[in-house]
Design a protein around this motif. Structure first.
Motif, PDB file in Angstrom:
ATOM      1  N   TYR A 231       0.913  -1.406  -0.069  1.00  0.00           N
ATOM      2  CA  TYR A 231       0.028   0.178  -0.140  1.00  0.00           C
ATOM      3  C   TYR A 231       0.924   1.279   0.110  1.00  0.00           C
ATOM      4  CZ  TYR A 231      -3.255   3.521   1.726  1.00  0.00           C
ATOM      5  OH  TYR A 231      -3.881   4.597   1.993  1.00  0.00           O
ATOM      6  N   LEU A 232       1.824   1.139   0.817  1.00  0.00           N
ATOM      7  CA  LEU A 232       2.628   2.357   0.873  1.00  0.00           C
ATOM      8  C   LEU A 232       3.528   2.456  -0.231  1.00  0.00           C
ATOM      9  CD1 LEU A 232       3.845   2.229   4.519  1.00  0.00           C
ATOM     10  CD2 LEU A 232       2.096   3.839   3.439  1.00  0.00           C
ATOM     11  N   ALA A 233       4.250   1.181  -0.867  1.00  0.00           N
ATOM     12  CA  ALA A 233       4.945   1.388  -2.132  1.00  0.00           C
ATOM     13  C   ALA A 233       4.392   1.806  -3.372  1.00  0.00           C
ATOM     14  CB  ALA A 233       5.505   0.108  -2.351  1.00  0.00           C
ATOM     15  N   ASP A 234       2.831   1.657  -3.217  1.00  0.00           N
ATOM     16  CA  ASP A 234       2.026   2.232  -4.513  1.00  0.00           C
ATOM     17  C   ASP A 234       1.681   3.665  -4.220  1.00  0.00           C
ATOM     18  OD1 ASP A 234       2.053  -0.170  -5.645  1.00  0.00           O
ATOM     19  OD2 ASP A 234       0.051  -1.051  -5.004  1.00  0.00           O
ATOM     20  N   GLY A 235       2.372   4.262  -3.278  1.00  0.00           N
ATOM     21  CA  GLY A 235       2.005   5.821  -2.980  1.00  0.00           C
ATOM     22  C   GLY A 235       0.859   6.143  -2.009  1.00  0.00           C
ATOM     23  N   GLY A 236       0.225   5.288  -1.429  1.00  0.00           N
ATOM     24  CA  GLY A 236      -0.876   5.322  -0.318  1.00  0.00           C
ATOM     25  C   GLY A 236      -0.343   5.976   1.001  1.00  0.00           C
TER      26      GLY A 236
END
Length: 463
Positions: free
Chosen positions: A396-401
């Motif tokens: 989630y964070l790696a996708d920009g979330g």
């Protein structure tokens, strides 16, 4: 804003009885002398309690390496910030088993990068939501009732959380009202109190314990605490916030609620030396998003409106469950030196909602009493913490979330590792000063940023 769940006067669990002449059960020594010096004398009448504290923490960090920064990143540029928390503790004992407790608090100042960019934030007293009112607010307001289950008594360390001079050895304690969950659960005599000890979020508390709380760290609920000679069991039912790290609680406990369980065994793991083992479990029901659903919605372009990154809040009102477990250990090594450790785990699929963005944590450290070097009011400590995220949270964070604390826009994942040390010196009467230092590798779990060095200076006054 997240305010430290302040432990008044004592860092040790005030609900645990102290040893008496007839009590041969080993108890852990507190990490510092329990006769804390204050600026003003307290009531001699045991029916009443009136005390106060003021805690000021200054922090800064020099520039550090950052290949990129996002919306919720810790700034790579030089920063400085000072937080403050001031509390007035009051209480009245109605009889030998019932008391009313009320605390008024004011918190303000600033946080490094407004409190963003770290799972193990460097200041547990920070103001994370600058838009909150700076006016004083009720921090705690509760009724405390003790039901005796035995005739024999043990002495009680009086504090702002328990005014009684003595307690039945076997008893049931009920509390109802507004309080902070770490007032009674996950307490550790060497690593809990931001007034005198460590100040990192994941050193003072179990980072994977997403305990029910509003933005300031408080909730409304009830606790039941059964205590026997050398063990105890606690249960707490509490309200959850409407949104992640929100100030408003949901007043529908049949839908949105949290259950917390803790078993405490007052027995050391080293023969003939006092210690405590605490086992924690919790479950939360709230309007929380699911990381995998947010990622799928983003990757399949099924969001109601086109998004450049997954959004964990992009869902209709629904109740999901989050649960986790913890282990909390403290062990006297010598009369003046206490070792402590915590391990925490949560299911990691559900949105981090109330405390911080940690799915697994391990902490270990040492707390020393200044009586060792003939400065009984001083204390010192050293701790190491390693925090981690589950795979869905990482993706989630790696996708920009964005979470309510983290979001660099990208993520080269690595465990967030923190080394913290402090020394608290008693200057005069109720005045204490404490220089400290924290070193953080992979801030926000990102190997493309850091390391970060955060020196601090704390000024604390006890009234």
């Amino acid at each position: 804003m997240i305010v430290s769940p302040v432990m008044p006067m004592l860092a040790q669990n005030s609900d645990a009885p102290s040893a008496t002449k007839s009590d041969t059960v080993a108890r852990p020594d507190p990490s510092y002398d329990d006769s804390i010096e204050t600026m003003l004398p307290h009531f001699k009448n045991p029916r009443f309690w009136l005390s106060g504290q003021a805690n000021f923490i200054f922090q800064t960090h020099p520039p550090f390496r950052a290949d990129y920064s996002g919306t919720n990143s810790l700034s790579p540029n030089y920063e400085k910030a000072t937080s403050r928390v001031m509390t007035l503790y009051t209480g009245v004992r109605l009889n030998n088993s019932t008391e009313l407790l009320f605390d008024l608090e004011e918190a303000g100042g600033a946080a490094l990068s407004t409190g963003l960019g770290l799972a193990g934030n460097t200041d547990l007293d920070i103001v994370r939501n600058p838009s909150l009112s700076k006016a004083p607010y009720p921090a705690r307001a509760m009724i405390h009732k003790v039901f005796a289950l035995s005739d024999d008594k043990v002495e009680n360390h009086r504090s702002a959380l328990s005014l009684l001079d003595e307690l039945p050895r076997r008893r049931l304690e009920i509390r109802f009202g507004k309080f902070s969950m770490p007032d009674f659960l996950d307490v550790n005599s060497a690593g809990t109190d931001t007034h005198f000890q460590f100040i990192n979020w994941t050193t003072d508390n179990n980072g994977a314990y997403d305990y029910a709380a509003d933005t300031r760290g408080y909730t409304v609920g009830a606790t039941a605490d059964y205590e026997d000679r050398n063990w105890g069991f606690r249960f707490a039912e509490a309200l959850m916030p409407k949104v992640a790290n929100g100030i408003d609680l949901v007043w529908r406990p049949w839908q949105v609620h949290a259950e917390n369980f803790e078993y405490e065994l007052r027995h050391g793991i080293i023969a003939q030396k006092p210690g405590v083992i605490r086992l924690l479990a919790y479950t939360n029901y709230a309007n929380m998003g699911i990381y995998r659903d947010a990622i799928a919605q983003f990757e399949n372009h099924t969001a109601p409106t086109p998004e450049s990154a997954p959004e964990i809040t992009n869902h209709p009102w629904h109740i999901t469950r989050k649960y986790g477990f913890g282990i909390n250990l403290e062990q006297n090594l010598t009369r003046y030196l206490t070792a402590f450790a915590r391990f925490g785990w949560d299911n990691g699929k559900t949105e981090s909602f109330a405390y911080t963005e940690v799915d697994q944590t391990f902490a270990e450290g040492l707390g020393a009493s200044g009586a060792w070097w003939h400065r009984k009011q001083d204390r010192a400590g050293l701790a190491f913490v390693s925090n981690a995220l589950k795979k869905d949270h990482q993706t989630y964070l790696a996708d920009g979330g964005l979470g309510f604390l983290l979001g660099d826009g990208r993520l080269s994942y690595g465990r967030e590792n923190i080394l913290e040390t402090y020394y608290t010196v008693h200057v005069w009467r109720g005045i204490y000063l404490a220089p400290g230092l924290q070193h953080i590798n992979n801030p926000g779990y990102n190997r493309d940023r850091g390391p970060v060095l955060v020196p601090s200076f704390r000024a604390h006054i006890e009234f």
